[in-house]
Motif scaffolding. Structure first.
Motif, PDB file in Angstrom:
ATOM      1  N   GLY A  59       0.783  -0.932   0.019  1.00  0.00           N
ATOM      2  CA  GLY A  59      -0.186   0.481   0.110  1.00  0.00           C
ATOM      3  C   GLY A  59       0.543   1.495  -0.026  1.00  0.00           C
ATOM      4  N   ARG A  60       1.720   1.453  -0.051  1.00  0.00           N
ATOM      5  CA  ARG A  60       2.907   2.218  -0.695  1.00  0.00           C
ATOM      6  C   ARG A  60       3.208   3.096  -2.090  1.00  0.00           C
ATOM      7  NH1 ARG A  60       8.736   0.349   1.239  1.00  0.00           N
ATOM      8  NH2 ARG A  60       8.062  -1.112  -0.088  1.00  0.00           N
ATOM      9  N   LEU A  61       2.638   4.270  -2.338  1.00  0.00           N
ATOM     10  CA  LEU A  61       3.209   4.919  -3.481  1.00  0.00           C
ATOM     11  C   LEU A  61       4.871   4.691  -3.853  1.00  0.00           C
ATOM     12  CD1 LEU A  61       1.016   8.206  -2.672  1.00  0.00           C
ATOM     13  CD2 LEU A  61       0.267   6.159  -4.599  1.00  0.00           C
ATOM     14  N   PRO A  62       4.940   4.289  -4.923  1.00  0.00           N
ATOM     15  CA  PRO A  62       6.831   4.852  -4.998  1.00  0.00           C
ATOM     16  C   PRO A  62       6.861   6.019  -4.961  1.00  0.00           C
ATOM     17  CG  PRO A  62       4.877   4.482  -6.997  1.00  0.00           C
ATOM     18  CD  PRO A  62       3.950   4.895  -5.518  1.00  0.00           C
ATOM     19  N   GLY A  63       8.225   5.801  -4.634  1.00  0.00           N
ATOM     20  CA  GLY A  63       9.473   7.157  -4.600  1.00  0.00           C
ATOM     21  C   GLY A  63       9.061   8.652  -5.289  1.00  0.00           C
ATOM     22  N   THR A  64       9.908   9.436  -5.058  1.00  0.00           N
ATOM     23  CA  THR A  64       9.374  10.666  -5.981  1.00  0.00           C
ATOM     24  C   THR A  64      10.929  10.156  -6.411  1.00  0.00           C
ATOM     25  OG1 THR A  64       8.054  11.708  -4.775  1.00  0.00           O
ATOM     26  CG2 THR A  64      10.194  13.217  -6.543  1.00  0.00           C
ATOM     27  N   PRO A  65      11.594  10.430  -8.080  1.00  0.00           N
ATOM     28  CA  PRO A  65      13.015  10.372  -8.714  1.00  0.00           C
ATOM     29  C   PRO A  65      13.710  10.973  -8.330  1.00  0.00           C
ATOM     30  CG  PRO A  65      10.970  10.337 -10.246  1.00  0.00           C
ATOM     31  CD  PRO A  65      10.058  10.221  -9.004  1.00  0.00           C
ATOM     32  N   HIS A  66      14.910  10.702  -8.132  1.00  0.00           N
ATOM     33  CA  HIS A  66      16.325  11.492  -7.767  1.00  0.00           C
ATOM     34  C   HIS A  66      16.819  12.492  -8.971  1.00  0.00           C
ATOM     35  CE1 HIS A  66      15.694   9.083  -4.662  1.00  0.00           C
ATOM     36  NE2 HIS A  66      16.135   7.643  -4.836  1.00  0.00           N
ATOM     37  N   PHE A  67      15.734  12.880  -9.422  1.00  0.00           N
ATOM     38  CA  PHE A  67      16.902  13.703 -11.194  1.00  0.00           C
ATOM     39  C   PHE A  67      17.090  14.959 -10.416  1.00  0.00           C
ATOM     40  CE2 PHE A  67      16.262  17.079 -14.898  1.00  0.00           C
ATOM     41  CZ  PHE A  67      16.744  15.976 -15.146  1.00  0.00           C
ATOM     42  N   LYS A  68      17.193  15.972  -9.666  1.00  0.00           N
ATOM     43  CA  LYS A  68      17.173  17.188  -9.144  1.00  0.00           C
ATOM     44  C   LYS A  68      18.332  17.036  -8.467  1.00  0.00           C
ATOM     45  CE  LYS A  68      13.348  19.625  -9.358  1.00  0.00           C
ATOM     46  NZ  LYS A  68      12.310  20.214  -8.106  1.00  0.00           N
TER      47      LYS A  68
END
Length: 146
Positions: free
Chosen positions: A78-87
Motif C-alpha cells: 500500500g505504499r506509493l512509489p518514491g519520487t525520482p531523484h532527478f534534481k
C-alpha cells in the motif's frame, strides 16, 4: 561559478524526456537519464557503460524488472512509489564536474552522479549489473575528455 552543460548533456536530457514519455511517465527519473546516456551513445558515459557490457537493452531489462518490483511492492504494502531523484542527480553531476575540474558537465558526470544517488532506480540497476562508482570514476580518469 557553475559549469555549463555540454551539448551531449542537453541531448541526454532531451532523450530522457522522450524515454519518460515512452514509459508513459509524467516525470523524468534517474532510470530515464541512464537509458538516455546509453541511447545517446557518443559520450564518455556511454563509453564506460559499453566497456562494462551495459547496453541500452540490458539496462532496460534491469530497469523494467526493478520498476515491476516497485509496482508489486506498492500494491502489496500500500505504499506509493518514491519520487525520482532527478534534481539530486543534476546537482551531483555539477559537483562531479567541479571535482574533476572539467570545463562543462558531460555524460560521465551524469553517470557518476547516478552511481551516487542511492535508492534511485538507476543506482539499483547499475549496482545489480555490477558497475560501481569507484570503477566508473577510475574509467573516467583513465579516458581522454570528449
Amino acid at each position: 561559478m557553475l559549469p555549463k552543460s555540454s551539448e551531449r548533456v542537453a541531448e541526454v536530457i532531451r532523450l530522457a524526456n522522450l524515454i519518460a514519455r515512452e514509459y508513459e511517465r509524467d516525470y523524468v527519473g534517474t532510470e530515464h537519464v541512464l537509458l538516455a546516456i546509453s541511447r545517446e551513445g557518443s559520450g564518455i558515459g556511454a563509453t564506460i557503460l559499453n566497456k562494462h557490457g551495459l547496453t541500452e537493452a540490458k539496462l532496460k531489462r534491469e530497469i523494467d524488472k526493478l520498476i515491476k518490483k516497485q509496482l508489486e511492492e506498492t500494491w502489496v504494502f500500500g505504499r506509493l512509489p518514491g519520487t525520482p531523484h532527478f534534481k539530486n542527480v543534476i546537482a551531483q553531476a555539477i559537483n562531479q564536474c567541479q571535482q574533476l575540474e572539467a570545463k562543462e558537465v558531460c555524460t560521465e558526470h551524469l553517470l557518476l552522479a547516478l552511481l551516487t544517488e542511492r535508492g534511485s532506480v538507476a543506482h539499483k540497476a547499475l549496482k545489480s549489473l555490477g558497475l560501481t562508482y569507484d570503477v566508473a570514476r577510475d574509467d573516467v580518469l583513465g579516458l581522454p575528455s570528449a
